[in-house]
Design a protein around this motif. Structure first.
Motif, PDB file in Angstrom:
ATOM      1  N   LEU A 165      -6.578  34.151  -2.910  1.00 38.62           N
ATOM      2  CA  LEU A 165      -5.277  33.640  -2.513  1.00 38.62           C
ATOM      3  C   LEU A 165      -4.277  33.769  -3.657  1.00 38.62           C
ATOM      4  N   GLN A 166      -2.992  33.748  -3.314  1.00 36.89           N
ATOM      5  CA  GLN A 166      -1.958  33.828  -4.341  1.00 36.89           C
ATOM      6  C   GLN A 166      -2.153  32.717  -5.373  1.00 36.89           C
ATOM      7  N   GLY A 167      -2.045  33.064  -6.633  1.00 30.75           N
ATOM      8  CA  GLY A 167      -2.238  32.114  -7.710  1.00 30.75           C
ATOM      9  C   GLY A 167      -3.675  31.961  -8.150  1.00 30.75           C
ATOM     10  N   ALA A 168      -4.613  32.642  -7.454  1.00 30.81           N
ATOM     11  CA  ALA A 168      -6.036  32.606  -7.797  1.00 30.81           C
ATOM     12  C   ALA A 168      -6.539  31.177  -8.005  1.00 30.81           C
ATOM     13  N   MET A 226       0.854  -1.200   0.000  1.00 30.78           N
ATOM     14  CA  MET A 226       0.000   0.000   0.000  1.00 30.78           C
ATOM     15  C   MET A 226       0.880   1.236   0.000  1.00 30.78           C
ATOM     16  N   GLN A 227       0.692   2.075  -1.000  1.00 30.93           N
ATOM     17  CA  GLN A 227       1.479   3.307  -1.135  1.00 30.93           C
ATOM     18  C   GLN A 227       0.608   4.511  -0.797  1.00 30.93           C
ATOM     19  N   LEU A 228       1.102   5.344   0.106  1.00 27.66           N
ATOM     20  CA  LEU A 228       0.392   6.557   0.509  1.00 27.66           C
ATOM     21  C   LEU A 228       1.324   7.748   0.358  1.00 27.66           C
ATOM     22  N   VAL A 229       0.784   8.847  -0.141  1.00 34.86           N
ATOM     23  CA  VAL A 229       1.522  10.111  -0.213  1.00 34.86           C
ATOM     24  C   VAL A 229       0.713  11.168   0.518  1.00 34.86           C
ATOM     25  N   THR A 230       1.382  11.924   1.395  1.00 32.49           N
ATOM     26  CA  THR A 230       0.741  13.047   2.082  1.00 32.49           C
ATOM     27  C   THR A 230       1.504  14.318   1.766  1.00 32.49           C
ATOM     28  N   TRP A 231       0.743  15.440   1.591  1.00 30.05           N
ATOM     29  CA  TRP A 231       1.401  16.672   1.132  1.00 30.05           C
ATOM     30  C   TRP A 231       0.553  17.880   1.525  1.00 30.05           C
ATOM     31  N   ASN A 232       1.167  18.819   2.232  1.00 29.23           N
ATOM     32  CA  ASN A 232       0.548  20.131   2.411  1.00 29.23           C
ATOM     33  C   ASN A 232       0.825  20.913   1.133  1.00 29.23           C
ATOM     34  N   THR A 233      -0.207  21.168   0.370  1.00 20.67           N
ATOM     35  CA  THR A 233      -0.030  21.708  -0.984  1.00 20.67           C
ATOM     36  C   THR A 233       0.025  23.230  -1.046  1.00 20.67           C
ATOM     37  N   GLN A 234      -0.291  23.931   0.066  1.00 17.15           N
ATOM     38  CA  GLN A 234      -0.427  25.389   0.029  1.00 17.15           C
ATOM     39  C   GLN A 234      -1.359  25.788  -1.128  1.00 17.15           C
ATOM     40  N   TRP A 235      -2.584  25.230  -1.079  1.00 17.97           N
ATOM     41  CA  TRP A 235      -3.597  25.380  -2.134  1.00 17.97           C
ATOM     42  C   TRP A 235      -3.000  25.177  -3.529  1.00 17.97           C
ATOM     43  N   CYS A 236      -2.097  24.174  -3.626  1.00 26.66           N
ATOM     44  CA  CYS A 236      -1.452  23.786  -4.892  1.00 26.66           C
ATOM     45  C   CYS A 236      -0.639  24.914  -5.502  1.00 26.66           C
ATOM     46  N   CYS A 237      -0.180  25.838  -4.648  1.00 32.65           N
ATOM     47  CA  CYS A 237       0.571  27.002  -5.119  1.00 32.65           C
ATOM     48  C   CYS A 237       2.065  26.765  -4.893  1.00 32.65           C
ATOM     49  N   GLY A 238       2.813  26.770  -5.993  1.00 36.56           N
ATOM     50  CA  GLY A 238       4.244  26.547  -5.915  1.00 36.56           C
ATOM     51  C   GLY A 238       5.002  27.801  -5.529  1.00 36.56           C
ATOM     52  N   LEU A 239       6.301  27.662  -5.394  1.00 28.14           N
ATOM     53  CA  LEU A 239       7.137  28.795  -5.019  1.00 28.14           C
ATOM     54  C   LEU A 239       7.246  29.817  -6.139  1.00 28.14           C
ATOM     55  N   ASP A 240       6.753  29.462  -7.320  1.00 33.61           N
ATOM     56  CA  ASP A 240       6.703  30.434  -8.427  1.00 33.61           C
ATOM     57  C   ASP A 240       5.420  31.256  -8.402  1.00 33.61           C
ATOM     58  N   GLY A 241       4.547  31.032  -7.402  1.00 36.74           N
ATOM     59  CA  GLY A 241       3.309  31.799  -7.275  1.00 36.74           C
ATOM     60  C   GLY A 241       2.159  31.280  -8.107  1.00 36.74           C
ATOM     61  N   LYS A 242       2.332  30.153  -8.790  1.00 38.83           N
ATOM     62  CA  LYS A 242       1.271  29.603  -9.646  1.00 38.83           C
ATOM     63  C   LYS A 242       0.564  28.453  -8.929  1.00 38.83           C
ATOM     64  N   ALA A 243      -0.766  28.496  -8.934  1.00 36.98           N
ATOM     65  CA  ALA A 243      -1.572  27.422  -8.353  1.00 36.98           C
ATOM     66  C   ALA A 243      -1.857  26.390  -9.435  1.00 36.98           C
ATOM     67  N   ASP A 244      -1.332  25.186  -9.268  1.00 35.47           N
ATOM     68  CA  ASP A 244      -1.394  24.180 -10.333  1.00 35.47           C
ATOM     69  C   ASP A 244      -1.616  22.795  -9.724  1.00 35.47           C
ATOM     70  N   PRO A 245      -2.873  22.337  -9.598  1.00 35.20           N
ATOM     71  CA  PRO A 245      -3.134  21.007  -9.046  1.00 35.20           C
ATOM     72  C   PRO A 245      -2.460  19.884  -9.833  1.00 35.20           C
ATOM     73  N   LYS A 246      -2.320  20.052 -11.149  1.00 39.12           N
ATOM     74  CA  LYS A 246      -1.674  18.997 -11.953  1.00 39.12           C
ATOM     75  C   LYS A 246      -0.234  18.786 -11.495  1.00 39.12           C
ATOM     76  N   ARG A 247       0.438  19.851 -11.147  1.00 40.50           N
ATOM     77  CA  ARG A 247       1.815  19.733 -10.692  1.00 40.50           C
ATOM     78  C   ARG A 247       1.887  18.945  -9.381  1.00 40.50           C
ATOM     79  N   ILE A 248       0.894  19.115  -8.540  1.00 32.91           N
ATOM     80  CA  ILE A 248       0.833  18.362  -7.283  1.00 32.91           C
ATOM     81  C   ILE A 248       0.615  16.879  -7.563  1.00 32.91           C
TER      82      ILE A 248
END
Length: 289
Positions: A51-54, A1-23
């Motif tokens: 929020l940042q990245g809209a 069983m593989q599990l991944v946990t991640w605080n995504t910061q609303w899927c917002c990267g350090l470049d300021g873009k909100a991108d769920p696909k990247r997550i």
């Protein structure tokens, strides 16, 4: 069983873009060729375009990116605020669990939120999804995100996480009397086998870390941090402030996976992606076998 946990910061990267696909892509890369069976995400937004990245409707976006998975969104913040047109608009913020395993039960628990006027704070909750895992049977997966600013609130929430698990274990060992299948009283699939993961906003040296793992008197079941089960005395790999030092000068580890005593022998690996910048936190991967 593989599990991944991640605080995504609303899927917002350090470049300021909100991108769920990247997550999703980052989580798949961490899980490896077989992919993840369960994905636990914190700080998922819906209706928070300011929020940042809209960010847009992220539960909907993630559902489109994860065909074959069931998604369960637990909103700790669920409110109606005046919109641009003057009408009230709903916005939600919280945790999400996605899984391709068969699901037997879903629970959303609000965590304590004692008043603390000295700091900003928001409601917190834990989402629990009981799945059927090959080779393991029923496993209760719980994900949460504890308070950042208030130690008082965070300690109350740590106590609650321990109490919730103790209650679930009691149900597993002493289930309710049987009821008819068509009634809401019909017996639920309780299990002591459980994983607790997420962003706990505390370091391993802090009191709340020990509180979560403290055993109740004469109790067999308790939480165990999976990291030392695999890596022994090696320090936790940092999961926060690795690249962005807005909230402090040094990297720390505050994203953990805890397992119940029954799952300790099944922990095979736990690792952190220390390279991705798709969020201000790093994802953690847990493997049970």
């Amino acid at each position: 069983m593989q599990l991944v946990t991640w605080n995504t910061q609303w899927c917002c990267g350090l470049d300021g873009k909100a991108d769920p696909k990247r997550i999703v892509d980052g989580a798949r890369a961490l899980a490896g060729p077989g992919g993840f069976d369960v994905l636990c995400l914190q700080e998922i937004a819906q209706g928070f375009e300011g929020l940042q990245g809209a960010p847009r409707d992220q539960p909907e976006q993630l559902a489109m990116l994860l065909p074959g998975y069931q998604l369960f969104f637990g909103a700790a913040v669920d409110e109606y605020v005046p919109g641009a047109s003057g009408t009230l608009q709903r916005r939600r913020f919280g945790n999400l669990i996605a899984t391709r395993l068969p699901v037997r039960q879903v629970e959303h628990h609000r965590l304590p939120w004692p008043a603390d006027s000295a700091v900003p704070s928001m409601p917190r909750m834990v989402t629990a999804v009981t799945v059927e895992a090959p080779g393991l049977g029923l496993v209760r997966v719980m994900t949460t995100h504890l308070e950042y600013y208030s130690p008082r609130q965070r300690m109350a929430q740590a106590e609650a996480l321990r109490a919730l698990h103790a209650e679930a274990c009691e149900h597993a060992t002493t289930p309710p009397a049987p009821s008819e299948p068509q009634l809401p009283f019909f017996a639920k699939p309780h299990t002591a086998q459980a994983i607790l993961c997420g962003d706990f906003n505390l370091a391993p040296s802090e009191a709340e870390y020990a509180t979560i793992q403290r055993a109740e008197a004469a109790a067999h079941h308790r939480w165990h941090d999976a990291w030392p089960l695999v890596h022994g005395d090696a320090p936790h790999a940092p999961t926060f402030r690795l690249f962005d030092r807005t909230y402090g000068p040094e990297p720390i580890s505050c994203d953990f996976c805890f397992v119940d005593t029954t799952l300790v022998p099944h922990v095979r690996d736990i690792r952190v992606d220390g390279a991705t910048r798709a969020s201000d936190h790093q994802p953690v991967g847990l493997v049970l076998g």
